[in-house]
Design an enzyme around this catalytic site. Structure first.
Site, PDB file in Angstrom:
ATOM      1  N   ASP A   1       0.814  -1.222   0.000  1.00 28.15           N
ATOM      2  CA  ASP A   1       0.000   0.000   0.000  1.00 28.15           C
ATOM      3  C   ASP A   1       0.846   1.270   0.000  1.00 28.15           C
ATOM      4  OD1 ASP A   1      -2.026  -1.905   0.359  1.00 28.15           O
ATOM      5  OD2 ASP A   1      -2.002  -1.657   2.528  1.00 28.15           O
TER       6      ASP A   1
ATOM      7  N   GLU B   1     -11.071   1.231  -3.455  1.00 30.97           N
ATOM      8  CA  GLU B   1     -10.501   1.658  -2.174  1.00 30.97           C
ATOM      9  C   GLU B   1      -9.265   2.524  -2.452  1.00 30.97           C
ATOM     10  OE1 GLU B   1      -9.299  -1.947  -0.170  1.00 30.97           O
ATOM     11  OE2 GLU B   1      -8.401  -2.760  -1.982  1.00 30.97           O
TER      12      GLU B   1
END
Length: 536
Positions: free
Chosen positions: A13, A191
């Site tokens: 991420d 997301e």
């Protein structure tokens, strides 16, 4: 050249920002403490760990968090002379709910003291903060929908119910309406929002397709920050979902950055699968790593990969003429008053209850069982290579089978192997091997040895050799020859794909030192060294 991954091993991420000539990448740490890894580079090629900012209870306490919860998808930015870090502490994984709490902390220096956290909201995870050029700040996160199929904005993945945007400042908090600015594409699982501004356009990048093999970086844009947003002509900027034989898989979830000279790059999450014995037939032993790709702007004011298409490259032109560092062995002897930088522990801000340093050793204070979600004395480092050897030496005097200490390859409470020095009522001081080979509800403890191995009262050296999908424990005492103990074990268990698979757990493989004492008396084990040698 930039050689991907730039952050090998469990570093998912990636949120990137540049301050002057320095680049910073913040990555998720999930249940590992301290929270968030921030790496620094001046060339996008070689990176060093600069800090783990969430290092005290006023910023993070994850005791009781399930596996694969904790810190999800931080966002790092720089504005008004300060670093801003936005992060989620997720308290639940299975079931319809997530209980994801979002916070902001700031610091004048990335390796300095970070302010106590400011609570923002809990409407979803993967928060992000955008500093607009008019002085306003905008807080974003995906909206989590617990109601089930047919109720959300995306027909295929109802739980991921679009990207919320709302004004925010550190004095008054959120203000104005929360606007759902982007439902995502048909790939769904939308997301990880990030916004940047260029030529009057607000560009929104998101991650889609889940964090497995259908992952992607999706791009959209609007003239107004509140939308409506139009999709990129390709919909996605980066993805390897359509190329299952490409060496880089699971590509998605990243952020845009510009060099001082205006060159453009984009980080992305990635995995490097190899063949394994599990049900998927392939697994990523190094978990979700961080890569970087070079991009170009076309005349249509859309960003594209420099080479065209969606596939990221293993080697990417860098902005400077710098060679990547070579892998090197690391030997730690615990002589200082702080853990070596590569080591972390699990969940608790009260580290003094599970370990201490001094007298040239790391002392683990046996607490709850291996795999506990509350107070586990496990200190470990990431696996960063497909093949490696790790060694340690332990001094420990167990008096019951409820006390044990040793060397472990560890993913979570249901996926680990451990060589333990313990006590047997009939044989006295012995070695045993315990394993857990899959996620709940199937995960049960197994014993690899038909009978425990007796050892003398001298310290025990322990060794594990991991070679792709296989691993082997060994031991010795008093400088003798290494002796293999137990069979070769399945190393593919120690991965996202082990157990229930890539969407049931998504952290990374560690190797380290463990101690537990189920009597509650806190028996102590002294570890005098820890060596990690890359083999390939």
């Amino acid at each position: 050249m930039i050689r991907n991954p730039v952050l090998p091993g469990f570093n998912p991420d990636p949120s990137i920002c540049r301050v002057g000539e320095d680049y910073y990448i913040a990555t998720s740490t999930f249940e590992w403490y301290p929270g968030v890894q921030i790496h620094q580079s001046r060339d996008l090629v070689n990176w060093r760990l600069a800090s783990r900012p969430l290092n005290r209870a006023a910023l993070l306490d994850m005791r009781g968090n399930p596996d694969s919860c904790g810190i999800w998808a931080p966002c790092l930015s720089y504005a008004h002379g300060r670093f801003w870090l936005v992060y989620t502490d997720v308290k639940r994984l299975d079931g319809n709910f997530k209980d994801s709490h979002n916070y902001v902390t700031t610091s004048d220096a990335v390796d300095g003291e970070w302010t106590d956290r400011i609570y923002v909201n809990s409407s979803g995870f993967d928060p992000s903060l955008f500093h607009d050029d008019d002085g306003r700040k905008w807080f974003m996160n995906m909206q989590w929908n617990h109601r089930g199929p047919g109720t959300g904005g995306n027909p295929e993945h109802a739980s991921f119910d679009g990207i919320l945007l709302q004004q925010w400042n550190e004095i008054e908090g959120l203000s104005g309406p929360a606007i759902n600015i982007y439902p995502g594409t048909a790939r769904g699982l939308t997301e990880a929002p990030h916004i940047f501004k260029r030529n009057g356009w607000y560009y929104l990048t998101t991650a889609e397709g889940g964090t497995g093999y259908r992952h992607a970086v999706t791009m959209a844009r609007s003239r107004s920050i509140t939308g409506p947003y139009e999709d990129h002509p390709q919909k996605h900027l980066i993805s390897s979902a359509a190329a299952p034989r490409h060496p880089i898989q699971r590509a998605g979830h990243g952020q845009y950055v510009e060099t001082p000279d205006g060159e453009t790059y984009h980080t992305f999450l990635m995995g490097r699968p190899i063949s394994g014995p599990g049900k998927s037939g392939r697994f990523c032993p190094l978990g979700r790593e961080t890569g970087i790709e070079r991009c170009v702007w076309h005349d249509d004011d859309w960003l594209y990969l420099e080479q065209g298409g969606l596939l990221p490259r293993v080697e990417v032109p860098s902005p400077t003429d710098v060679e990547p560092d070579s892998p090197r062995s690391v030997r730690r002897t615990f002589d200082g008053d702080a853990l070596p930088p590569e080591f972390q522990w699990l969940r608790t801000p009260e580290k003094d209850r599970i370990f201490r340093l001094g007298d040239g050793s790391l002392t683990l204070i046996g607490r709850e069982s291996i795999g506990s979600w509350f107070e586990q004395a496990l200190v470990a480092r990431r696996q960063e290579h497909l093949a490696y050897v790790a060694e340690t030496m332990v001094s420990f005097d167990p008096v019951t089978y409820q006390q044990a200490a040793g060397l472990t390859t560890y993913y979570n409470r249901y996926k680990f192997h451990a060589l333990l020095l313990t006590h047997d009522p009939d044989a006295g001081r012995v070695l045993s091997i315990v394993s857990c080979n899959g996620d709940w509800p199937d995960g049960k403890l197994t014993m690899a040895l038909d009978a425990p191995v007796r050892v003398s009262d001298a310290p025990v050296e322990m060794r594990v050799e991991v070679n792709h999908a296989s691993q082997q424990f060994s031991w010795r005492q008093s400088g003798g020859a290494w002796k293999e103990v137990g069979p070769a074990l399945d190393a593919s268990v120690i991965s996202d794909e082990g157990g229930r698979g890539e969407h049931a757990s998504f952290t990374g493989a560690f190797v380290g030192m463990i101690a537990f004492d189920l009597t509650g008396q806190g028996a102590e084990a002294r570890f005098s060294r820890f060596d990690y040698e890359p083999r390939g």
